[in-house]
Design a protein around this motif. Structure first.
Motif, PDB file in Angstrom:
ATOM      1  N   LYS A  96     -14.273  -1.430 -23.007  1.00 54.91           N
ATOM      2  CA  LYS A  96     -15.441  -0.682 -22.544  1.00 54.91           C
ATOM      3  C   LYS A  96     -15.993  -1.273 -21.254  1.00 54.91           C
ATOM      4  CE  LYS A  96     -17.311   1.127 -26.867  1.00 54.91           C
ATOM      5  NZ  LYS A  96     -18.457   1.053 -27.799  1.00 54.91           N
ATOM      6  N   ALA A  97     -15.942  -2.582 -21.140  1.00 55.10           N
ATOM      7  CA  ALA A  97     -16.482  -3.239 -19.940  1.00 55.10           C
ATOM      8  C   ALA A  97     -15.717  -2.843 -18.683  1.00 55.10           C
ATOM      9  CB  ALA A  97     -16.458  -4.763 -20.108  1.00 55.10           C
ATOM     10  N   ILE A  98     -14.449  -2.530 -18.812  1.00 59.83           N
ATOM     11  CA  ILE A  98     -13.670  -2.163 -17.624  1.00 59.83           C
ATOM     12  C   ILE A  98     -13.348  -0.674 -17.575  1.00 59.83           C
ATOM     13  CG2 ILE A  98     -12.696  -4.457 -17.292  1.00 59.83           C
ATOM     14  CD1 ILE A  98     -10.075  -3.368 -18.510  1.00 59.83           C
ATOM     15  N   ARG A 101     -16.403  -0.036 -12.032  1.00 57.34           N
ATOM     16  CA  ARG A 101     -16.177  -1.422 -12.474  1.00 57.34           C
ATOM     17  C   ARG A 101     -14.751  -1.861 -12.179  1.00 57.34           C
ATOM     18  NH1 ARG A 101     -20.193   0.073 -16.501  1.00 57.34           N
ATOM     19  NH2 ARG A 101     -18.680   0.681 -18.066  1.00 57.34           N
ATOM     20  N   LEU A 102     -13.791  -0.956 -12.320  1.00 59.17           N
ATOM     21  CA  LEU A 102     -12.411  -1.304 -11.964  1.00 59.17           C
ATOM     22  C   LEU A 102     -12.300  -1.591 -10.470  1.00 59.17           C
ATOM     23  CD1 LEU A 102     -10.387   1.228 -14.137  1.00 59.17           C
ATOM     24  CD2 LEU A 102     -10.449  -1.269 -14.374  1.00 59.17           C
ATOM     25  N   ARG A 103     -12.991  -0.814  -9.653  1.00 60.26           N
ATOM     26  CA  ARG A 103     -12.983  -1.083  -8.212  1.00 60.26           C
ATOM     27  C   ARG A 103     -13.619  -2.430  -7.911  1.00 60.26           C
ATOM     28  NH1 ARG A 103     -15.114   2.600  -4.235  1.00 60.26           N
ATOM     29  NH2 ARG A 103     -13.890   1.261  -2.882  1.00 60.26           N
ATOM     30  N   PHE A 158     -15.520 -10.932 -17.678  1.00 62.33           N
ATOM     31  CA  PHE A 158     -14.532 -10.743 -16.627  1.00 62.33           C
ATOM     32  C   PHE A 158     -14.907 -11.425 -15.324  1.00 62.33           C
ATOM     33  CE2 PHE A 158     -13.639  -7.269 -19.544  1.00 62.33           C
ATOM     34  CZ  PHE A 158     -12.267  -7.407 -19.680  1.00 62.33           C
ATOM     35  N   VAL A 159     -16.206 -11.566 -15.048  1.00 61.26           N
ATOM     36  CA  VAL A 159     -16.655 -12.232 -13.832  1.00 61.26           C
ATOM     37  C   VAL A 159     -17.790 -13.198 -14.172  1.00 61.26           C
ATOM     38  CG1 VAL A 159     -16.012 -10.315 -12.298  1.00 61.26           C
ATOM     39  CG2 VAL A 159     -18.330 -10.422 -13.197  1.00 61.26           C
ATOM     40  N   THR A 160     -17.980 -14.163 -13.281  1.00 53.40           N
ATOM     41  CA  THR A 160     -19.119 -15.071 -13.388  1.00 53.40           C
ATOM     42  C   THR A 160     -19.997 -14.871 -12.164  1.00 53.40           C
ATOM     43  OG1 THR A 160     -17.924 -16.858 -12.272  1.00 53.40           O
ATOM     44  CG2 THR A 160     -17.863 -16.831 -14.697  1.00 53.40           C
ATOM     45  N   ARG A 161     -21.245 -15.255 -12.296  1.00 49.10           N
ATOM     46  CA  ARG A 161     -22.216 -15.078 -11.219  1.00 49.10           C
ATOM     47  C   ARG A 161     -22.780 -16.428 -10.822  1.00 49.10           C
ATOM     48  NH1 ARG A 161     -27.748 -14.597 -10.534  1.00 49.10           N
ATOM     49  NH2 ARG A 161     -28.443 -12.886  -9.202  1.00 49.10           N
ATOM     50  N   SER A 162     -22.881 -16.673  -9.505  1.00 50.83           N
ATOM     51  CA  SER A 162     -23.544 -17.875  -9.018  1.00 50.83           C
ATOM     52  C   SER A 162     -24.494 -17.466  -7.901  1.00 50.83           C
ATOM     53  CB  SER A 162     -22.525 -18.912  -8.527  1.00 50.83           C
ATOM     54  OG  SER A 162     -21.783 -18.412  -7.438  1.00 50.83           O
ATOM     55  N   GLN A 163     -25.608 -18.138  -7.843  1.00 52.71           N
ATOM     56  CA  GLN A 163     -26.630 -17.839  -6.844  1.00 52.71           C
ATOM     57  C   GLN A 163     -26.523 -18.823  -5.695  1.00 52.71           C
ATOM     58  OE1 GLN A 163     -28.687 -15.196  -7.609  1.00 52.71           O
ATOM     59  NE2 GLN A 163     -29.569 -15.255  -5.576  1.00 52.71           N
ATOM     60  N   ARG A 164     -26.503 -18.326  -4.470  1.00 54.18           N
ATOM     61  CA  ARG A 164     -26.479 -19.169  -3.273  1.00 54.18           C
ATOM     62  C   ARG A 164     -27.552 -18.643  -2.326  1.00 54.18           C
ATOM     63  NH1 ARG A 164     -20.098 -18.806  -2.464  1.00 54.18           N
ATOM     64  NH2 ARG A 164     -19.556 -19.499  -4.545  1.00 54.18           N
ATOM     65  N   GLY A 165     -28.672 -19.308  -2.327  1.00 50.93           N
ATOM     66  CA  GLY A 165     -29.802 -18.830  -1.536  1.00 50.93           C
ATOM     67  C   GLY A 165     -30.282 -17.513  -2.106  1.00 50.93           C
ATOM     68  N   THR A 166     -30.334 -16.499  -1.275  1.00 49.49           N
ATOM     69  CA  THR A 166     -30.799 -15.190  -1.731  1.00 49.49           C
ATOM     70  C   THR A 166     -29.665 -14.293  -2.221  1.00 49.49           C
ATOM     71  OG1 THR A 166     -30.669 -14.305   0.515  1.00 49.49           O
ATOM     72  CG2 THR A 166     -32.790 -15.205  -0.177  1.00 49.49           C
ATOM     73  N   TRP A 167     -28.425 -14.725  -2.068  1.00 48.37           N
ATOM     74  CA  TRP A 167     -27.288 -13.886  -2.434  1.00 48.37           C
ATOM     75  C   TRP A 167     -26.617 -14.351  -3.719  1.00 48.37           C
ATOM     76  CZ3 TRP A 167     -27.354  -9.503  -0.167  1.00 48.37           C
ATOM     77  CH2 TRP A 167     -27.820  -9.389   1.142  1.00 48.37           C
ATOM     78  N   ALA A 168     -26.157 -13.370  -4.478  1.00 51.86           N
ATOM     79  CA  ALA A 168     -25.380 -13.648  -5.682  1.00 51.86           C
ATOM     80  C   ALA A 168     -23.902 -13.462  -5.348  1.00 51.86           C
ATOM     81  CB  ALA A 168     -25.778 -12.709  -6.807  1.00 51.86           C
ATOM     82  N   LEU A 208     -13.979 -13.840 -10.263  1.00 53.63           N
ATOM     83  CA  LEU A 208     -13.136 -13.432 -11.381  1.00 53.63           C
ATOM     84  C   LEU A 208     -12.941 -14.615 -12.326  1.00 53.63           C
ATOM     85  CD1 LEU A 208     -11.527 -10.853 -12.152  1.00 53.63           C
ATOM     86  CD2 LEU A 208      -9.564 -11.905 -11.067  1.00 53.63           C
ATOM     87  N   VAL A 209     -13.085 -14.381 -13.618  1.00 61.67           N
ATOM     88  CA  VAL A 209     -12.831 -15.425 -14.602  1.00 61.67           C
ATOM     89  C   VAL A 209     -11.320 -15.630 -14.684  1.00 61.67           C
ATOM     90  CG1 VAL A 209     -12.961 -16.034 -17.057  1.00 61.67           C
ATOM     91  CG2 VAL A 209     -14.917 -14.946 -15.932  1.00 61.67           C
ATOM     92  N   PRO A 210     -10.845 -16.847 -14.426  1.00 64.17           N
ATOM     93  CA  PRO A 210      -9.398 -17.082 -14.456  1.00 64.17           C
ATOM     94  C   PRO A 210      -8.785 -16.684 -15.805  1.00 64.17           C
ATOM     95  CG  PRO A 210     -10.545 -18.986 -13.557  1.00 64.17           C
ATOM     96  CD  PRO A 210     -11.595 -18.049 -14.101  1.00 64.17           C
ATOM     97  N   GLY A 211      -7.750 -15.862 -15.753  1.00 68.60           N
ATOM     98  CA  GLY A 211      -7.023 -15.474 -16.955  1.00 68.60           C
ATOM     99  C   GLY A 211      -7.627 -14.333 -17.754  1.00 68.60           C
ATOM    100  N   ALA A 212      -8.818 -13.855 -17.395  1.00 64.58           N
ATOM    101  CA  ALA A 212      -9.467 -12.812 -18.187  1.00 64.58           C
ATOM    102  C   ALA A 212      -8.628 -11.535 -18.240  1.00 64.58           C
ATOM    103  CB  ALA A 212     -10.855 -12.516 -17.639  1.00 64.58           C
ATOM    104  N   LEU A 213      -8.135 -11.105 -17.112  1.00 65.60           N
ATOM    105  CA  LEU A 213      -7.328  -9.885 -17.087  1.00 65.60           C
ATOM    106  C   LEU A 213      -5.948 -10.122 -17.695  1.00 65.60           C
ATOM    107  CD1 LEU A 213      -8.316  -8.506 -13.576  1.00 65.60           C
ATOM    108  CD2 LEU A 213      -9.112  -7.737 -15.821  1.00 65.60           C
ATOM    109  N   ASP A 214      -5.399 -11.315 -17.512  1.00 67.10           N
ATOM    110  CA  ASP A 214      -4.093 -11.634 -18.098  1.00 67.10           C
ATOM    111  C   ASP A 214      -4.155 -11.588 -19.621  1.00 67.10           C
ATOM    112  OD1 ASP A 214      -3.031 -12.034 -15.565  1.00 67.10           O
ATOM    113  OD2 ASP A 214      -3.422 -14.183 -15.597  1.00 67.10           O
ATOM    114  N   SER A 215      -5.222 -12.139 -20.190  1.00 70.89           N
ATOM    115  CA  SER A 215      -5.364 -12.143 -21.645  1.00 70.89           C
ATOM    116  C   SER A 215      -5.411 -10.730 -22.191  1.00 70.89           C
ATOM    117  CB  SER A 215      -6.639 -12.891 -22.057  1.00 70.89           C
ATOM    118  OG  SER A 215      -6.529 -14.246 -21.752  1.00 70.89           O
TER     119      SER A 215
END
Length: 116
Positions: free
Chosen positions: A37-39, A44-46, A87-97, A101-108
Motif C-alpha cells: 500500500k505504501a508504494i 510515491r513510485l515516482r 522505504f525512506v528515511t528523513r533527515s533535517q538539514r537547516g530548513t530543508w528535509a 532510500l532505506v538500503p535493501g527495502a525494495l530488494d526485500s
C-alpha cells in the motif's frame, strides 16, 4: 520535536519464502499488504525512483516538489507514507528535509514477489 517510529519493511529472508513456495500466514499477509500500500501510488513510485536515482540515493524535498509538479503538502504526505512504510528515511538539514532510500527495502520486497 516528535519522533516517528519506522515500521520495518518485510525482510523476505527472515519472514517467509516467495509467495509461490508457501502460503503467507495472516500476520505476514498484513505486513506485506501494508508495504505494498505504501508504494501503490504513481506519485510515491515516482518519488522512490527519483530518490533512488539521485546521488547517494538521497534527495532534498525541494527537488522532489519541483519534479512532481504538485503542491508541497501533497509531496509531504506521500513522503510521510513512504517513511512510515520503511522505504525512506528523513533527515533535517537547516530548513530543508532530505529523504534517503532505506538500503535493501525494495530488494526485500522484490524477493517476496519473485518465484524461485
Amino acid at each position: 520535536m516528535s519522533t516517528m517510529t519506522l515500521l520495518p519493511v518485510i525482510d523476505a529472508a527472515a519472514c517467509c519464502a516467495p509467495l509461490t513456495r508457501e502460503p503467507l500466514d495472516p500476520a505476514q499477509a498484513a505486513d506485506l499488504a501494508r508495504s505494498l500500500k505504501a508504494i501503490a501510488d504513481p506519485s510515491r513510485l515516482r518519488l522512490l525512483s527519483i530518490i533512488a536515482a539521485s546521488e547517494g540515493q538521497e534527495a532534498c524535498v525541494c527537488d522532489l516538489t519541483d519534479a512532481l509538479d504538485v503542491g508541497q503538502p501533497t509531496v509531504s504526505h506521500h513522503l510521510k507514507v513512504l517513511t512510515e512504510g520503511g522505504f525512506v528515511t528523513r533527515s533535517q538539514r537547516g530548513t530543508w528535509a532530505y529523504y534517503a532510500l532505506v538500503p535493501g527495502a525494495l530488494d526485500s520486497l522484490s524477493r517476496l514477489l519473485v518465484s524461485a
